[in-house]
Design a protein around this motif. Structure first.
Motif, PDB file in Angstrom:
ATOM      1  N   ALA A  82      48.918  41.873  32.402  1.00  0.00           N
ATOM      2  CA  ALA A  82      47.992  42.216  31.325  1.00  0.00           C
ATOM      3  C   ALA A  82      48.444  41.630  29.992  1.00  0.00           C
ATOM      4  N   GLY A  83      49.755  41.529  29.813  1.00  0.00           N
ATOM      5  CA  GLY A  83      50.288  40.974  28.570  1.00  0.00           C
ATOM      6  C   GLY A  83      49.913  39.523  28.352  1.00  0.00           C
ATOM      7  N   HIS A  84      49.438  38.855  29.404  1.00  0.00           N
ATOM      8  CA  HIS A  84      49.030  37.454  29.294  1.00  0.00           C
ATOM      9  C   HIS A  84      47.511  37.288  29.344  1.00  0.00           C
ATOM     10  N   SER A  85      46.781  38.422  29.274  1.00  0.00           N
ATOM     11  CA  SER A  85      45.310  38.403  29.257  1.00  0.00           C
ATOM     12  C   SER A  85      44.724  37.610  30.418  1.00  0.00           C
ATOM     13  N   PHE A  86      45.267  37.816  31.611  1.00  0.00           N
ATOM     14  CA  PHE A  86      44.760  37.119  32.795  1.00  0.00           C
ATOM     15  C   PHE A  86      43.301  37.494  33.013  1.00  0.00           C
ATOM     16  N   ALA A  87      42.458  36.509  33.261  1.00  0.00           N
ATOM     17  CA  ALA A  87      41.017  36.735  33.351  1.00  0.00           C
ATOM     18  C   ALA A  87      40.427  36.338  34.707  1.00  0.00           C
ATOM     19  N   GLY A  88      41.278  36.116  35.707  1.00  0.00           N
ATOM     20  CA  GLY A  88      40.774  35.765  37.031  1.00  0.00           C
ATOM     21  C   GLY A  88      40.615  36.990  37.911  1.00  0.00           C
ATOM     22  N   VAL A  89      40.717  36.794  39.218  1.00  0.00           N
ATOM     23  CA  VAL A  89      40.641  37.896  40.191  1.00  0.00           C
ATOM     24  C   VAL A  89      42.059  38.381  40.489  1.00  0.00           C
ATOM     25  N   TYR A  90      42.291  39.663  40.309  1.00  0.00           N
ATOM     26  CA  TYR A  90      43.598  40.277  40.551  1.00  0.00           C
ATOM     27  C   TYR A  90      43.476  41.171  41.778  1.00  0.00           C
ATOM     28  N   VAL A  91      44.176  40.814  42.845  1.00  0.00           N
ATOM     29  CA  VAL A  91      44.124  41.590  44.084  1.00  0.00           C
ATOM     30  C   VAL A  91      45.306  42.554  44.100  1.00  0.00           C
ATOM     31  N   GLU A  92      45.030  43.831  43.870  1.00  0.00           N
ATOM     32  CA  GLU A  92      46.051  44.877  43.886  1.00  0.00           C
ATOM     33  C   GLU A  92      46.221  45.325  45.336  1.00  0.00           C
ATOM     34  N   ASP A 110      40.560  42.232  31.216  1.00  0.00           N
ATOM     35  CA  ASP A 110      40.056  40.855  31.230  1.00  0.00           C
ATOM     36  C   ASP A 110      39.885  40.310  32.640  1.00  0.00           C
ATOM     37  N   ALA A 111      40.532  40.954  33.610  1.00  0.00           N
ATOM     38  CA  ALA A 111      40.497  40.480  34.999  1.00  0.00           C
ATOM     39  C   ALA A 111      39.429  41.214  35.799  1.00  0.00           C
ATOM     40  N   THR A 112      39.095  40.670  36.959  1.00  0.00           N
ATOM     41  CA  THR A 112      38.275  41.369  37.947  1.00  0.00           C
ATOM     42  C   THR A 112      39.229  41.869  39.022  1.00  0.00           C
ATOM     43  N   VAL A 113      39.375  43.183  39.124  1.00  0.00           N
ATOM     44  CA  VAL A 113      40.375  43.768  40.017  1.00  0.00           C
ATOM     45  C   VAL A 113      39.742  44.131  41.354  1.00  0.00           C
ATOM     46  N   ALA A 114      40.324  43.606  42.428  1.00  0.00           N
ATOM     47  CA  ALA A 114      39.945  43.970  43.793  1.00  0.00           C
ATOM     48  C   ALA A 114      41.068  44.807  44.388  1.00  0.00           C
ATOM     49  N   ASP A 115      40.700  45.895  45.023  1.00  0.00           N
ATOM     50  CA  ASP A 115      41.656  46.774  45.691  1.00  0.00           C
ATOM     51  C   ASP A 115      41.908  46.239  47.102  1.00  0.00           C
ATOM     52  N   GLY A 116      43.172  46.184  47.496  1.00  0.00           N
ATOM     53  CA  GLY A 116      43.502  45.675  48.826  1.00  0.00           C
ATOM     54  C   GLY A 116      44.528  46.541  49.514  1.00  0.00           C
ATOM     55  N   THR A 128      48.351  39.331  63.477  1.00  0.00           N
ATOM     56  CA  THR A 128      47.110  39.158  62.712  1.00  0.00           C
ATOM     57  C   THR A 128      46.777  40.445  61.954  1.00  0.00           C
ATOM     58  N   PRO A 129      47.426  40.697  60.829  1.00  0.00           N
ATOM     59  CA  PRO A 129      47.131  41.903  60.056  1.00  0.00           C
ATOM     60  C   PRO A 129      45.730  41.829  59.438  1.00  0.00           C
ATOM     61  N   THR A 130      45.231  42.992  59.065  1.00  0.00           N
ATOM     62  CA  THR A 130      43.941  43.057  58.368  1.00  0.00           C
ATOM     63  C   THR A 130      44.177  43.392  56.905  1.00  0.00           C
ATOM     64  N   LEU A 131      43.551  42.629  56.023  1.00  0.00           N
ATOM     65  CA  LEU A 131      43.565  42.919  54.590  1.00  0.00           C
ATOM     66  C   LEU A 131      42.247  43.603  54.263  1.00  0.00           C
ATOM     67  N   TYR A 132      42.292  44.932  54.123  1.00  0.00           N
ATOM     68  CA  TYR A 132      41.092  45.678  53.755  1.00  0.00           C
ATOM     69  C   TYR A 132      40.875  45.549  52.253  1.00  0.00           C
ATOM     70  N   LEU A 133      39.620  45.412  51.856  1.00  0.00           N
ATOM     71  CA  LEU A 133      39.278  45.148  50.468  1.00  0.00           C
ATOM     72  C   LEU A 133      38.185  46.087  49.986  1.00  0.00           C
ATOM     73  N   SER A 134      38.242  46.433  48.707  1.00  0.00           N
ATOM     74  CA  SER A 134      37.132  47.140  48.071  1.00  0.00           C
ATOM     75  C   SER A 134      37.125  46.741  46.602  1.00  0.00           C
ATOM     76  N   GLY A 135      35.969  46.934  45.968  1.00  0.00           N
ATOM     77  CA  GLY A 135      35.829  46.542  44.577  1.00  0.00           C
ATOM     78  C   GLY A 135      34.607  45.677  44.368  1.00  0.00           C
ATOM     79  N   PRO A 136      34.515  45.018  43.215  1.00  0.00           N
ATOM     80  CA  PRO A 136      33.350  44.199  42.904  1.00  0.00           C
ATOM     81  C   PRO A 136      33.040  43.197  44.019  1.00  0.00           C
ATOM     82  N   ALA A 137      31.769  43.135  44.390  1.00  0.00           N
ATOM     83  CA  ALA A 137      31.372  42.333  45.553  1.00  0.00           C
ATOM     84  C   ALA A 137      31.705  40.864  45.404  1.00  0.00           C
ATOM     85  N   ASP A 138      31.568  40.324  44.200  1.00  0.00           N
ATOM     86  CA  ASP A 138      31.859  38.897  44.023  1.00  0.00           C
ATOM     87  C   ASP A 138      33.334  38.609  44.252  1.00  0.00           C
TER      88      ASP A 138
END
Length: 278
Positions: A82-92, A110-116, A128-138
């Motif tokens: 956050a200290g660098h004002s990242f504005a892309g997609v951040y996958v938590e 500033d970022a679009t946060v996706a929960d993972g 073959t693990p599964t990465l489950y995702l939720s958050g903004p559809a885009d």
């Protein structure tokens, strides 16, 4: 859409392997050398990730950043980003509770946060693990595309940040606590000389962790990671008005193994000995 540049934060055994899968559909996968251990450097090099000198450079060049680190470090890492004002997609993608995931989303306006949430072993050796995702559809759609046709199976749960974290911890609550119960059950039986009979009894049932006592040593070696994860799950139970004692107790049991972090030579007898006399 052009292939994105991806940054992986803290390339541990899971993070580095997941990042290597992302490289299939990315222009580049970056990691920051600053402050990382020799083991992290070796992992990142082994997976062919691209080194950069600073977090600022990684964030400036990345369209998507994936955070995979020990649970306790998740918010500090997000604050640094956050200290660098990242504005892309951040996958938590850490094993943290939904409330913490939502706090992290608030830290990154500033970022679009996706929960993972990753369920399964690191994607190496046919896993073959599964990465489950939720958050903004885009955002979740971009992550799905990033892992298309790789060993990481992306699955979108919905648009609410916190859903993926809740699924991860719901599964971890049973799966990881069950491994702790195996250690206690086998340890008790061993004390009375009936551990082999216990295993035979358990083997009559399918999919019983009790039929896999050799996994106790692996549980001990991973206790430093699993304990904090169960504490996160307990916080989630508390938020829902449910009892936390079982998971708190399991986490306390795991803490007895902190001295054998990632010890691949540990035997079942050693693990049980340390459980009885930490």
């Amino acid at each position: 859409m052009d292939q994105p540049t991806v940054g992986i934060l803290h390339p541990g055994s899971m993070g580095a392997a997941v990042a290597a899968c992302a490289a299939t559909n990315a222009a580049a996968v970056l990691w920051c050398e600053d402050g990382r251990s020799a083991a992290s450097v070796e992992r990142a090099v082994g997976f062919g990730l691209t080194p950069v000198s600073t977090l600022a450079e990684l964030l400036d060049r990345s369209d998507i950043v994936i955070s995979l680190c020990p649970p306790a470090a998740a918010e500090d890492l997000a604050r640094a980003v956050a200290g660098h004002s990242f504005a892309g997609v951040y996958v938590e993608a850490n094993a943290i509770n939904p409330e913490r995931t939502q706090r992290i989303a608030a830290l990154l306006p500033d970022a679009t946060v996706a929960d993972g949430g990753v369920v399964g072993s690191p994607p190496v050796g046919g896993k073959t693990p599964t990465l489950y995702l939720s958050g903004p559809a885009d955002a979740t759609a971009r992550i799905e595309t990033l892992f298309a046709d790789t060993a990481v199976q992306a699955a979108v749960l919905g648009t609410e940040v916190g859903q993926a974290s809740a699924l991860k911890l719901s599964y971890a609550s049973f799966q990881k606590a069950s491994r702790v119960l195996v250690a206690l059950a086998v340890g008790m039986a061993r004390e009375h000389g009936v551990d082999q009979e216990l295993i035979k009894v358990a083997s009559r049932r399918t999919d019983s962790y009790l039929s896999e006592p050799q996994y106790v040593a692996k549980t001990a070696a991973r206790a430093w990671r699993w304990g904090p994860e169960l504490e996160e799950a307990a916080d989630t139970l508390a938020a829902a008005g449910l009892p936390t004692e079982m998971l708190r107790a399991a986490a306390a049991t795991l803490a007895r193994w902190h001295g054998v972090k990632d010890d691949s030579e540990l035997t079942l007898a050693d693990a049980l000995e340390r459980l009885a006399q930490p």
